[in-house]
Each structure stands twice: as structure tokens, then as C-alpha cells.
Enzyme design. Structure first.
Site, PDB file in Angstrom:
ATOM      1  N   GLU A 176       0.819  -1.213   0.000  1.00 55.54           N
ATOM      2  CA  GLU A 176       0.000   0.000   0.000  1.00 55.54           C
ATOM      3  C   GLU A 176       0.854   1.265   0.000  1.00 55.54           C
ATOM      4  OE1 GLU A 176       0.785   1.658   2.915  1.00 55.54           O
ATOM      5  OE2 GLU A 176       1.883  -0.132   3.477  1.00 55.54           O
ATOM      6  N   GLU A 317       4.558  -0.377   1.103  1.00 57.09           N
ATOM      7  CA  GLU A 317       4.726  -0.553  -0.346  1.00 57.09           C
ATOM      8  C   GLU A 317       4.813  -2.020  -0.769  1.00 57.09           C
ATOM      9  OE1 GLU A 317       8.108   1.554  -1.894  1.00 57.09           O
ATOM     10  OE2 GLU A 317       7.568   3.448  -0.906  1.00 57.09           O
TER      11      GLU A 317
END
Length: 352
Positions: A176, A317
Site C-alpha cells: 500500500e 509498499e
């Protein structure tokens, strides 16, 4: 928990306990002392059980990287401006983010998805446009999402997982990007685990003491606004769209019998939401690492989850998942390709 909240896009197939037993026997028969490959042996059995095969494929891995913004940023919960989310989406697409570098290193595909960035990204080539709305509402003042928006985000996340599987993914990773998303995650963990709110709040992307106090005050204000505990209601009250879509992706992957490598704190909260909605989804999850973010260790310990790595990461991420990916591939190769002790002895001088 209301039974109506336990729902996934389609029924999640149950694992075959007889296959799991056969796989454990197969691992025990390999050319090695019993248990000498430690947790890799357990990973191999779990991978084979999820895929329903003694030769689980692990070649193609796809990171689904969801981006979204949070209305809670209006309360000063982040040390960074909200515009960083959109800027990082462009960086992912250019291949210059940490996740991009790690993905190239381990040979994984990265799919970047706009779940709810508070900017117009329609002109960005290569981006999957799945925006439900341009950022959530301010959860300190009102529900972050409507029930319909939660359902839409879950469905879109599941659809992205199924699309990745149709494109050949053997292993899925979820990651994310979203300024302010540790604040939303703390609220979700508080209600879904559950756990005391103070133990769920960390510094996020780098608050000083004044910033951390401001973040705590905003999160406490949001928590006091709603007493929701039902998973769908909790997601509506406090969720970020990237978090809800990750939860949907976990559910979609489970329906397709694909293992999911879960990244750090925020992705783990999304995974928690997924198996609060459908407990059988938990069997597909591999927790990649223990994040340095406050709350993650408590979440993992409460779930009885043993992370694969502990490197002090707290970027998000999907970076931790990418670093853990070779461990799953090694486990799959061990199960499919390693000789048995009988085969070794048969080939020895004077054997067989």
C-alpha cells in the site's frame, strides 16, 4: 460478530487435510535429517496444501500495490503532506520506488492501483484506475466510508486478485501507499483485533513528540465517535480505501487458492479485516516480516502469526513481502525437486 459480516466474494475452498498429511510425509522423506530445514518445511507443506498440489508453482509473483488517501490527514495525523501519495504513485509507475527496485531484484510484477487517491490520476499510463472516491472522509468527524463504498472496494480488490491469477500469478503480494494510513490502521486494529487503542498507535512515517501527540488526539477523537465492532461497520467508520481493497484482494486470492504474502503493519491490518469477514481466508496468508511500527508485533502475537523476516522495516509498499518472496519459492522448490533419502541411497555405490 454478526454472521452476515463473514462474507467473501465467492466461497473459499477448504483445504484437503489428507493432502496436508501426505505432504508432511513427503517432506519427512526428503534427503535430510528430520526437521533440519526448519520453517521452510512448514512453508512447503502450506504452499502445497493451498495450491492442492505436491508440486506447487511459485514462478510468477505479483505485487498488488493499492494507493489511497485519508480524511484523517485534516487532523494532522501525518508528518507528510497528502500530496505525497499521488507523487509516490508516479514514482511506482516510473520504476524508481523501493518496491520497484526490490521487485526487479526478485523478479516480481508490480501492479499499481488507484483505490482512492485524492487527486486526478486519470492521465497516468500504466495505473489501474479503481478509485471508489477521492480519499476517505475525516473519520474524526464522520464515517470514513459508506457501507456501499466498503462493499465496492472489497469487490474491486477481489477482482484485482482474480485478474492477477488469470494473468498467471502463482503468488500474490499486497502492499500500500497512503499518507495517514497508519492512523486508520490503528483504529481498525483497535476494533478488529481488538486491542487497547494506545498500543495500536505508532509514529508512522516519522512524527516527533508533538506530531505523535496530535496523531493520538485525532485517533482518540475518531474512536470516541463510534463504538462499531462489526467488521463491515468498522471498515466503514475508519477504513482507508487502499486498506479495504487489500482486504478484498486477500479474499479474492483465497478463493483462487493462491498464497498471499502480507507486508507490514497496514497490510496485516487489511489481512485481519479479511479473515474477520471470512475466517477461512487465514489459511492462505504468510506474514512477511515484523514491522518496526508500534502495534504490529502485538497484532502478530495475538494472531499467533510467525513472520518470516525481522529487519526493522516500516516503509510499506509491499517491500517486506518482496524480500520474503525467495523463501516461499525455495520452499516450493524443495517440495517439488529435492531428492528423497531412498532415491539418494538407491543411487549410492552398491545401492539398490
Amino acid at each position: 460478530m454478526d454472521a452476515s459480516s463473514r462474507r467473501s466474494p465467492v466461497p473459499i475452498p477448504a483445504a484437503d487435510p489428507e493432502l496436508e498429511a501426505r505432504l508432511r510425509d513427503a517432506v519427512a522423506a526428503k534427503a535430510k535429517p528430520p526437521g533440519s530445514l526448519g520453517r521452510i518445511e512448514d512453508l512447503a507443506v502450506r504452499l502445497g496444501t493451498i495450491r492442492g498440489s505436491a508440486r506447487p508453482a511459485a514462478g510468477k509473483a505479483t505485487l498488488l500495490l493499492f494507493a489511497g488517501d485519508h480524511g484523517l490527514c485534516e487532523e494532522g495525523v501525518s508528518a507528510y503532506p497528502q500530496a505525497v501519495t499521488a507523487a509516490m504513485v508516479a514514482t511506482f509507475l516510473s520504476g524508481r520506488a523501493a518496491a520497484s527496485c526490490f521487485a526487479r531484484t526478485v523478479g516480481a510484477e508490480v501492479v499499481v492501483i488507484d483505490a482512492g487517491v485524492a487527486a486526478d490520476l486519470s492521465g497516468m499510463a500504466g495505473l489501474v484506475h479503481a478509485k471508489v472516491r477521492a480519499g476517505t472522509r475525516n473519520a474524526a468527524r464522520e464515517p470514513a466510508l459508506t457501507p456501499a463504498e466498503v462493499e465496492e472496494a472489497l469487490a474491486r480488490g477481489a477482482a484485482e486478485a482474480r485478474r492477477a491469477v488469470r494473468d498467471g500469478a502463482d503468488i500474490l503480494l499486497v502492499g500500500e501507499m497512503g499518507i495517514g494510513n497508519t492512523a486508520s490502521s490503528a483504529l481498525l486494529m483497535h476494533r478488529l483485533l481488538p486491542a487497547p487503542l494506545a498500543l495500536c498507535i505508532g509514529r508512522g512515517a516519522g512524527h516527533d513528540e508533538a506530531g505523535l501527540a496530535r496523531k493520538r488526539a485525532a485517533i482518540e477523537k475518531a474512536a470516541a465517535r463510534s463504538a462499531a465492532t462489526d467488521p463491515l461497520r468498522v471498515l466503514a467508520e475508519f477504513g482507508g480505501l487502499e486498506i479495504v481493497m487489500m482486504a478484498g484482494a486477500v479474499l479474492g486470492a483465497a478463493t483462487e487458492r493462491r498464497p498471499v504474502l502480507v507486508d507490514g503493519f497496514i497490510a496485516s491490518v487489511a489481512a485481519l479485516a479479511a479473515f474477520r469477514l471470512a475466517p477461512e481466508a487465514e489459511a492462505s496468508l504468510f506474514f512477511a516480516h515484523r514491522s518496526a511500527e508500534a502495534g504490529h508485533d502485538l497484532l502478530l502475537r495475538t494472531l499467533g502469526a510467525a513472520p518470516l523476516l525481522d529487519l526493522g522495516l516500516r516503509l510499506g509498499e509491499g517491500t517486506g513481502g518482496l524480500l520474503a518472496l525467495p523463501l516461499l519459492r525455495a520452499a516450493a522448490a524443495m517440495l517439488a525437486e529435492m531428492a528423497t533419502l531412498d532415491e539418494v541411497l538407491a543411487g549410492a555405490p552398491g545401492g539398490g
